[in-house]
Design an enzyme around this catalytic site. Structure first.
Site, mmCIF file in Angstrom:
data_model
loop_
_atom_site.group_PDB
_atom_site.id
_atom_site.type_symbol
_atom_site.label_atom_id
_atom_site.label_comp_id
_atom_site.label_asym_id
_atom_site.label_seq_id
_atom_site.Cartn_x
_atom_site.Cartn_y
_atom_site.Cartn_z
ATOM 1 N N GLU A 128 0.589 1.465 5.427
ATOM 2 C CA GLU A 128 0.437 1.728 6.855
ATOM 3 C C GLU A 128 -0.991 1.472 7.303
ATOM 4 O OE1 GLU A 128 3.729 5.374 6.999
ATOM 5 O OE2 GLU A 128 1.631 5.793 7.386
ATOM 6 N N CYS A 129 -1.152 0.784 8.393
ATOM 7 C CA CYS A 129 -2.426 0.587 9.066
ATOM 8 C C CYS A 129 -3.508 0.131 8.092
ATOM 9 C CB CYS A 129 -2.815 1.868 9.807
ATOM 10 S SG CYS A 129 -3.961 1.594 11.180
ATOM 11 N N GLY A 130 -4.428 1.003 7.682
ATOM 12 C CA GLY A 130 -5.478 0.601 6.767
ATOM 13 C C GLY A 130 -4.941 0.078 5.449
ATOM 14 N N MET B 47 -3.802 -3.407 6.051
ATOM 15 C CA MET B 47 -4.964 -4.292 6.118
ATOM 16 C C MET B 47 -5.444 -4.664 4.721
ATOM 17 S SD MET B 47 -6.854 -2.252 9.232
ATOM 18 C CE MET B 47 -8.454 -3.010 9.012
ATOM 19 N N GLY C 116 2.932 -2.433 7.506
ATOM 20 C CA GLY C 116 2.551 -2.803 8.863
ATOM 21 C C GLY C 116 1.600 -1.776 9.443
#
Length: 475
Positions: A343-345, A348, A443
């Site tokens: 998730e998120c970080g 990435m 994502g």
């Protein structure tokens, strides 16, 4: 079931909710009350401060993520056997979905959990004007339904001003004045682009909070505050029962005998997790093994699943990149089918490249093609509902199902994924996101598993299947 409780809410962000909530928790600890802490909404950082004080996880309660029975269950299950529960509100008291509705607001949570509210007002530079401000909030809640505001605290004011205003407030509004908080610049908590700085970054935090608690014992009318908490209505045995959707998933997990080992990234770069998400995985039989992508050279032994939460990887890009052995190992494991929720970080981190805050690019794991980059602005913000895209094949979500989530990020991706469709709860905006299959989802959205426990169950089932494979990619 007696569950003494209160919510500390405010007209808006920046009113001092977190600081004063922390001070109250510390004061209650000093009194031996063994408090439980909760945060209204999807915030990750405020619960870190709560945990630092009470020495136990603080929980998120969110009427958008969960229906009324689930919200009450999650509260009751963590509040029972505690001396008092303190909920910290989010944003402004009535601020909810779309900015125009009270649903999912602090007020909404107060109504769902039947919790009395103490309104915190930043009264700096004000005197009598606080009275119509308080009265306005009291009158507006009457239009919406239950009246939850029982008390008010004046922040950033003086003893003289408070003593002058106290009888006027109580006479004109009928709401109890519960004290004041003077200006305390030494106790202020700094912010950054995703909210407050984390507790571990604040030098001398323990001493600050001890000093704050001592001040509050002098300036707040603690007996009035405790009396308001004690007036909260009782809960029933029904509120302690696990909601049906979760009950079915938990029963299936027990019957299947799931015991997968799941690696969970936890360090300064990856620290955004909903505690109830992790607890749900444990209830379903998972063993969670923490590791640090910043420092550890290898993943934990014997794992069959991976959790990469959000946080601040953009502040630690070089150190993440320099850990080449772990990056290689994660890429190889994911290419070999290791189930993963990122998730998120964490999402990435799975890209080929990531920018730091100055726009410099560094190699990451390379499990997802493309790069992530800073936008200089809030790219996505707010609640969403996720549904699987039928043409993308089998996902952890089945056709017709949904899971609730939240986004809040200043970075974006060249390759955000298209396995799910995100929809805003207010309005018609929607977009595709997330790289997914029947075992993984990666994502930007932060998912809340209790909004669809079957999603978490399927992830663990896939992890168990991965563990059973006779020939698998070595981790």
């Amino acid at each position: 079931m007696r569950l003494p409780r209160l919510m500390l809410a405010a007209p808006g962000s920046g009113s001092g909710k977190t600081m004063i909530t922390c001070g109250l928790l510390k004061a209650f600890m000093e009194r031996g009350l063994c408090p439980a802490a909760f945060k209204c909404g999807p915030d990750f950082i405020d619960p870190m401060f709560h945990r630092k004080i009470i020495g136990a996880p603080s929980r998120n309660l969110d009427p958008f993520f969960t229906d009324e029975s689930t919200t009450r269950y999650l509260f009751a299950s963590h509040a029972k056997d505690k001396g008092i529960s303190v909920m910290e509100g989010v944003m402004g008291y009535f601020d909810g979905l779309g900015g125009t509705r009270p649903r999912a607001s602090s007020y909404d949570l107060a109504c769902v959990t039947d919790t009395p509210v103490i309104l915190l007002l930043n009264a700096r530079g004000m005197s009598l004007s606080v009275v119509p401000w308080i009265q306005g909030f009291a009158d507006y809640q009457k239009k919406l339904g239950p009246e939850k505001i029982r008390g008010v605290i004046l922040n950033q004011t003086t003893a003289m001003t408070y003593q002058m205003l106290k009888p006027v407030i109580e006479r004109e509004t009928g709401i109890k004045a519960c004290g004041y908080v003077p200006r305390l610049p030494d106790c202020r908590i700094e912010s950054r682009h995703l909210g407050l700085v984390t507790p571990d970054e604040i030098e001398g935090l323990k001493e600050r909070l001890t000093r704050l608690a001592r001040v509050l014992e002098e300036t707040l009318e603690m007996e009035s505050i405790l009396s308001i908490a004690e007036e909260a209505p009782d809960y029933t045995e029904e509120d302690e029962k696990i909601p049906k959707a979760a009950e079915g998933a938990l029963k299936q997990a027990k019957e299947t005998g799931l015991h997968p080992k799941i690696a969970v990234a936890v360090d300064e770069a990856f620290c955004f997790y909903y505690e109830d998400n992790l607890e749900l995985l444990r209830k379903m039989g998972a063993e969670l093994l923490e590791f640090s992508p910043l420092r550890d050279q290898r993943l934990p032994e014997g794992i069959s699943g991976l959790l990469l939460g959000g946080g601040y990887p953009e502040l630690h890009v070089k150190q993440l990149s320099d850990n080449t052995e772990l990056r290689r190992q994660i890429r190889k494991a994911l290419q070999g089918g290791l189930p993963c929720l990122a998730e998120c970080g964490g999402f990435m981190y799975l890209h080929e490249k990531m920018e730091d805050m100055e726009g410099r690019e560094y190699p990451m794991t390379g499990a997802i093609p493309g790069r992530t980059y800073g936008t200089g602005r809030l790219s996505r913000f707010g609640y969403i509902t996720l549904n699987p895209e039928p043409e993308k094949g089998q996902q952890l979500l089945l056709p017709g199902e949904e899971i609730k989530a939240h986004e809040f990020h200043y970075f974006d991706s060249e390759n955000p994924g298209e396995a799910y469709c995100a929809r805003k709860p207010a309005g018609k905006r929607n977009w595709k996101c997330i790289h997914g299959n029947k075992a993984s989802a990666a994502g930007y959205p932060h998912l809340y598993y209790w909004s669809n426990p079957a999603f978490a169950l399927r992830f663990l089932e896939q992890a168990a299947l991965y563990a059973e494979k006779e020939e698998r990619t070595p981790v």
